[in-house]
Each structure stands twice: as C-alpha cells, then as structure tokens.
Design a protein around this motif. Structure first.
Motif, PDB file in Angstrom:
ATOM      1  N   MET A 191      -6.087  -1.931 -15.362  1.00  0.00           N
ATOM      2  CA  MET A 191      -5.292  -0.834 -14.816  1.00  0.00           C
ATOM      3  C   MET A 191      -3.859  -0.986 -15.336  1.00  0.00           C
ATOM      4  SD  MET A 191      -4.580   0.024 -10.831  1.00  0.00           S
ATOM      5  CE  MET A 191      -6.177  -0.694 -10.416  1.00  0.00           C
ATOM      6  N   ASP A 192      -3.349   0.061 -15.944  1.00  0.00           N
ATOM      7  CA  ASP A 192      -2.015  -0.069 -16.540  1.00  0.00           C
ATOM      8  C   ASP A 192      -0.908   0.286 -15.529  1.00  0.00           C
ATOM      9  OD1 ASP A 192      -1.897   2.719 -16.415  1.00  0.00           O
ATOM     10  OD2 ASP A 192      -2.514   2.954 -18.503  1.00  0.00           O
ATOM     11  N   GLN A 193       0.303  -0.019 -15.953  1.00  0.00           N
ATOM     12  CA  GLN A 193       1.451   0.182 -15.063  1.00  0.00           C
ATOM     13  C   GLN A 193       1.655   1.659 -14.723  1.00  0.00           C
ATOM     14  OE1 GLN A 193       2.881  -2.186 -13.569  1.00  0.00           O
ATOM     15  NE2 GLN A 193       4.603  -1.136 -12.615  1.00  0.00           N
ATOM     16  N   ALA A 194       1.391   2.550 -15.682  1.00  0.00           N
ATOM     17  CA  ALA A 194       1.562   3.987 -15.431  1.00  0.00           C
ATOM     18  C   ALA A 194       0.608   4.453 -14.328  1.00  0.00           C
ATOM     19  CB  ALA A 194       1.320   4.774 -16.720  1.00  0.00           C
ATOM     20  N   THR A 195      -0.602   3.943 -14.328  1.00  0.00           N
ATOM     21  CA  THR A 195      -1.570   4.304 -13.289  1.00  0.00           C
ATOM     22  C   THR A 195      -1.099   3.800 -11.933  1.00  0.00           C
ATOM     23  OG1 THR A 195      -3.375   4.240 -14.892  1.00  0.00           O
ATOM     24  CG2 THR A 195      -3.976   4.075 -12.565  1.00  0.00           C
ATOM     25  N   ARG A 196      -0.613   2.564 -11.899  1.00  0.00           N
ATOM     26  CA  ARG A 196      -0.111   2.010 -10.640  1.00  0.00           C
ATOM     27  C   ARG A 196       1.051   2.853 -10.087  1.00  0.00           C
ATOM     28  NH1 ARG A 196      -2.155  -2.994  -9.698  1.00  0.00           N
ATOM     29  NH2 ARG A 196      -3.127  -3.996 -11.485  1.00  0.00           N
ATOM     30  N   LEU A 197       1.938   3.244 -10.978  1.00  0.00           N
ATOM     31  CA  LEU A 197       3.079   4.061 -10.550  1.00  0.00           C
ATOM     32  C   LEU A 197       2.625   5.428 -10.053  1.00  0.00           C
ATOM     33  CD1 LEU A 197       5.732   3.175 -13.287  1.00  0.00           C
ATOM     34  CD2 LEU A 197       5.828   2.619 -10.842  1.00  0.00           C
ATOM     35  N   GLU A 198       1.641   6.011 -10.732  1.00  0.00           N
ATOM     36  CA  GLU A 198       1.128   7.318 -10.311  1.00  0.00           C
ATOM     37  C   GLU A 198       0.521   7.246  -8.906  1.00  0.00           C
ATOM     38  OE1 GLU A 198      -1.658   9.023 -13.071  1.00  0.00           O
ATOM     39  OE2 GLU A 198      -2.266  10.597 -11.665  1.00  0.00           O
ATOM     40  N   VAL A 199      -0.249   6.187  -8.660  1.00  0.00           N
ATOM     41  CA  VAL A 199      -0.878   6.021  -7.345  1.00  0.00           C
ATOM     42  C   VAL A 199       0.190   5.823  -6.269  1.00  0.00           C
ATOM     43  CG1 VAL A 199      -2.356   4.501  -5.956  1.00  0.00           C
ATOM     44  CG2 VAL A 199      -3.041   5.146  -8.289  1.00  0.00           C
ATOM     45  N   ARG A 200       1.176   4.991  -6.572  1.00  0.00           N
ATOM     46  CA  ARG A 200       2.250   4.721  -5.605  1.00  0.00           C
ATOM     47  C   ARG A 200       3.025   6.002  -5.282  1.00  0.00           C
ATOM     48  NH1 ARG A 200       4.704   0.211  -3.604  1.00  0.00           N
ATOM     49  NH2 ARG A 200       3.356  -1.140  -4.826  1.00  0.00           N
ATOM     50  N   LYS A 201       3.326   6.786  -6.318  1.00  0.00           N
ATOM     51  CA  LYS A 201       4.069   8.036  -6.125  1.00  0.00           C
ATOM     52  C   LYS A 201       3.247   9.041  -5.326  1.00  0.00           C
ATOM     53  CE  LYS A 201       6.527  11.602  -8.707  1.00  0.00           C
ATOM     54  NZ  LYS A 201       6.814  12.158 -10.034  1.00  0.00           N
ATOM     55  N   ARG A 202       1.974   9.177  -5.665  1.00  0.00           N
ATOM     56  CA  ARG A 202       1.094  10.123  -4.959  1.00  0.00           C
ATOM     57  C   ARG A 202       1.023   9.782  -3.478  1.00  0.00           C
ATOM     58  NH1 ARG A 202      -4.879   9.913  -7.045  1.00  0.00           N
ATOM     59  NH2 ARG A 202      -4.699   7.885  -6.058  1.00  0.00           N
ATOM     60  N   ALA A 203       1.040   8.480  -3.165  1.00  0.00           N
ATOM     61  CA  ALA A 203       0.931   8.028  -1.775  1.00  0.00           C
ATOM     62  C   ALA A 203       2.258   8.118  -1.024  1.00  0.00           C
ATOM     63  CB  ALA A 203       0.418   6.589  -1.750  1.00  0.00           C
ATOM     64  N   GLY A 204       3.319   8.508  -1.714  1.00  0.00           N
ATOM     65  CA  GLY A 204       4.617   8.536  -1.047  1.00  0.00           C
ATOM     66  C   GLY A 204       5.077   7.146  -0.671  1.00  0.00           C
ATOM     67  N   ASN A 205       4.577   6.146  -1.409  1.00  0.00           N
ATOM     68  CA  ASN A 205       4.963   4.754  -1.202  1.00  0.00           C
ATOM     69  C   ASN A 205       4.604   4.255   0.197  1.00  0.00           C
ATOM     70  OD1 ASN A 205       5.834   2.559  -2.636  1.00  0.00           O
ATOM     71  ND2 ASN A 205       7.995   2.834  -2.140  1.00  0.00           N
ATOM     72  N   ARG A 206       3.476   4.753   0.728  1.00  0.00           N
ATOM     73  CA  ARG A 206       3.015   4.261   2.025  1.00  0.00           C
ATOM     74  C   ARG A 206       1.524   3.976   1.970  1.00  0.00           C
ATOM     75  NH1 ARG A 206       5.087   8.654   6.053  1.00  0.00           N
ATOM     76  NH2 ARG A 206       4.487   7.046   7.506  1.00  0.00           N
ATOM     77  N   CYS A 207       1.105   3.079   2.855  1.00  0.00           N
ATOM     78  CA  CYS A 207      -0.314   2.713   2.908  1.00  0.00           C
ATOM     79  C   CYS A 207      -1.124   3.954   3.253  1.00  0.00           C
ATOM     80  CB  CYS A 207      -0.534   1.621   3.958  1.00  0.00           C
ATOM     81  SG  CYS A 207      -2.284   1.171   4.156  1.00  0.00           S
ATOM     82  N   GLU A 208      -2.152   4.208   2.492  1.00  0.00           N
ATOM     83  CA  GLU A 208      -2.946   5.413   2.712  1.00  0.00           C
ATOM     84  C   GLU A 208      -3.964   5.239   3.835  1.00  0.00           C
ATOM     85  OE1 GLU A 208      -3.672   8.029  -0.744  1.00  0.00           O
ATOM     86  OE2 GLU A 208      -3.157   6.254  -1.931  1.00  0.00           O
ATOM     87  N   TYR A 209      -4.022   4.037   4.424  1.00  0.00           N
ATOM     88  CA  TYR A 209      -4.909   3.796   5.561  1.00  0.00           C
ATOM     89  C   TYR A 209      -4.101   3.809   6.866  1.00  0.00           C
ATOM     90  CZ  TYR A 209      -8.373   2.792   2.037  1.00  0.00           C
ATOM     91  OH  TYR A 209      -9.221   2.916   0.969  1.00  0.00           O
ATOM     92  N   CYS A 210      -3.180   2.854   7.025  1.00  0.00           N
ATOM     93  CA  CYS A 210      -2.442   2.751   8.296  1.00  0.00           C
ATOM     94  C   CYS A 210      -1.116   3.504   8.278  1.00  0.00           C
ATOM     95  CB  CYS A 210      -2.225   1.294   8.671  1.00  0.00           C
ATOM     96  SG  CYS A 210      -0.966   0.457   7.670  1.00  0.00           S
ATOM     97  N   ARG A 211      -0.718   4.027   7.117  1.00  0.00           N
ATOM     98  CA  ARG A 211       0.487   4.842   6.950  1.00  0.00           C
ATOM     99  C   ARG A 211       1.800   4.043   7.001  1.00  0.00           C
ATOM    100  NH1 ARG A 211       0.147   9.140   4.617  1.00  0.00           N
ATOM    101  NH2 ARG A 211       1.499  10.406   5.895  1.00  0.00           N
ATOM    102  N   LEU A 212       1.719   2.707   6.985  1.00  0.00           N
ATOM    103  CA  LEU A 212       2.933   1.888   6.936  1.00  0.00           C
ATOM    104  C   LEU A 212       3.687   2.188   5.638  1.00  0.00           C
ATOM    105  CD1 LEU A 212       4.519  -0.505   8.258  1.00  0.00           C
ATOM    106  CD2 LEU A 212       3.134  -2.029   6.828  1.00  0.00           C
TER     107      LEU A 212
END
Ligand SMILES: [Zn+2]
Length: 133
Positions: free
Chosen positions: A1-22
C-alpha cells in the motif's frame, strides 16, 4: 500500500476512526491505521474500497474479524462495513456511550468494546472539553 493511498483513506475519513469516530487529533500519541475491512487473509484487497481508517484500539481488536455473535440474539452477524454502511444507521452516541441500533451495530459495538471504561472515560473528557461531536 503506497503513501498516496494511505493519505487518500485518511482524508476520506476526515482523520477520524471510521468505527468509534475518535479523532486522530485527540489521540496524537497513537497514529491511526489504514486497515483492511475484509482482511487480506480472507481475500481482501489493497483497493481503497476495502480500506478504512481505524484507531489503534479498533484496529487491534477487529483484527481479521468479519463477524461475531450479536450480544442480544446470539446469532452470527457481520460487522459494520465503513464503505457500505452508514454509521448513523447502525450506531447512536448518547453522551459518552455508543449504542448499536441494529444487529450489525450491536455486534460491532460489542466486539470492538466501544463502551469499555477507558473509552467511556476518554469520551467524557473530550465531552467536557467540547471536542466530542
Ligand atoms: Zn476506533
């Protein structure tokens, strides 16, 4: 998994846990993880549609799990899928507690121990600081 993918996932999630919303900013000492919703050992891919941002707690407990037993019915029930499910359809936050509204929500909240004492205490502090939303 490359850094661009990690950044895309983090941005899409609004930088919060997608389970507990922390929010990551409330957990600075423990960087969140890009996790496979369907674990690689079950055939899950590195595609962004199978990736979610998860706090260390949720990521560690979820591991490769795809399902568990609904604490109410005892029936085998799939876990919440951040890409296919709506958080507000399956969970409701009431103060520091996160309740499951559906079989999927109950099972996920139970397995990931959303309401363990440490998590409740952390949400109580964040609520006092006005940082819980
Ligand atoms: Zn979490």
């Amino acid at each position: 998994m490359d850094q661009a993918t990690r950044l895309e996932v983090r941005k899409r999630a609004g930088n919060r846990c997608e389970y507990c919303r922390l929010r990551q900013e409330d957990e600075k000492e423990n960087p969140f993880h890009v996790e496979h919703i369907i674990a690689q050992q079950h055939g899950g891919l590195d595609a962004v549609g199978n990736l979610a941002l998860a706090c260390s707690w949720c990521n560690a407990i979820k591991g490769p799990n795809l399902a568990s037993l609904d604490p109410d019915s005892g029936l085998l029930t799939r876990l919440y899928h951040p890409r296919k499910d709506s958080w507000v359809e399956h969970f409701r936050r009431d103060g520091a507690f996160i309740f499951g509204l559906t079989d999927v929500g109950r099972t996920t909240a139970w397995l990931l121990r959303f309401n363990d004492t440490d998590n409740i205490n952390q949400r109580l502090i964040l609520d006092e600081l006005g940082e819980l939303d």
